[in-house]
Design a protein around this motif. Sequence first.
Motif, mmCIF file in Angstrom:
data_model
loop_
_atom_site.group_PDB
_atom_site.id
_atom_site.type_symbol
_atom_site.label_atom_id
_atom_site.label_comp_id
_atom_site.label_asym_id
_atom_site.label_seq_id
_atom_site.Cartn_x
_atom_site.Cartn_y
_atom_site.Cartn_z
ATOM 1 N N GLY A 62 6.045 -6.148 8.325
ATOM 2 C CA GLY A 62 5.857 -4.718 8.525
ATOM 3 C C GLY A 62 4.751 -4.098 7.694
ATOM 4 N N ARG A 63 4.197 -4.848 6.750
ATOM 5 C CA ARG A 63 3.078 -4.322 5.973
ATOM 6 C C ARG A 63 1.822 -4.310 6.840
ATOM 7 N N ALA A 64 0.852 -3.502 6.457
ATOM 8 C CA ALA A 64 -0.425 -3.451 7.169
ATOM 9 C C ALA A 64 -1.535 -3.126 6.183
ATOM 10 N N LEU A 65 -2.744 -3.500 6.552
ATOM 11 C CA LEU A 65 -3.923 -3.257 5.741
ATOM 12 C C LEU A 65 -5.047 -2.798 6.654
ATOM 13 N N PRO A 89 -0.838 -2.622 -4.438
ATOM 14 C CA PRO A 89 0.189 -3.655 -4.580
ATOM 15 C C PRO A 89 -0.417 -5.052 -4.737
ATOM 16 N N GLU A 90 0.349 -5.932 -5.308
ATOM 17 C CA GLU A 90 -0.116 -7.291 -5.578
ATOM 18 C C GLU A 90 -0.416 -8.098 -4.319
ATOM 19 N N TRP A 91 0.177 -7.741 -3.188
ATOM 20 C CA TRP A 91 -0.008 -8.538 -1.978
ATOM 21 C C TRP A 91 -1.371 -8.323 -1.314
ATOM 22 N N LEU A 92 -2.126 -7.319 -1.761
ATOM 23 C CA LEU A 92 -3.452 -7.104 -1.179
ATOM 24 C C LEU A 92 -4.325 -8.337 -1.391
ATOM 25 N N PRO A 93 -5.142 -8.703 -0.417
ATOM 26 C CA PRO A 93 -6.037 -9.861 -0.575
ATOM 27 C C PRO A 93 -7.215 -9.497 -1.484
ATOM 28 N N GLN A 113 3.325 -0.076 3.487
ATOM 29 C CA GLN A 113 4.478 -0.901 3.089
ATOM 30 C C GLN A 113 5.680 0.001 2.936
ATOM 31 N N GLN A 114 6.813 -0.493 3.271
ATOM 32 C CA GLN A 114 8.076 0.232 3.124
ATOM 33 C C GLN A 114 8.019 1.622 3.749
ATOM 34 N N GLY A 115 7.391 1.710 4.932
ATOM 35 C CA GLY A 115 7.385 2.956 5.700
ATOM 36 C C GLY A 115 6.383 4.003 5.290
#
Length: 116
Positions: A62-65, A89-93, A113-115
């Motif tokens: 559900g995350r998006a960039l 957030p840490e998940w960013l590339p 993320q998270q809505g």
Amino acid sequence: MQRPSVPEDLDHPQRLWARAVTLAVVAAAVDDWDEFTWGERGLECWNGGGSYWWRLKLFEDGRALLCGHADGSYTHDGGRRIDFLAGGPEWLPRERLRDDARGNLLGFLYWWQQGA
């Protein structure tokens, strides 16, 4: 007068995705100087005239960039380059985005993320 965008300016990532895919399909039928690619990094668009580029990636959880650059994108504050990753957030590339930022190629960065 142009102003920097705020997250509320954007639709839900699923709607952005539908628009992006529609643009890619139309671009395949006409020569509008936009080149689209699809791959591990998501759907990317590069304008042949160099006016803009963008990348949209949806993740399974559900995350998006959404990131890119357009004429008029703000990349500096005074004499300092804006760190678009600060507070992200840490998940960013991060490695890929830092590569994009070199040479002022990164002009905007939004994540979902998270809505929100």
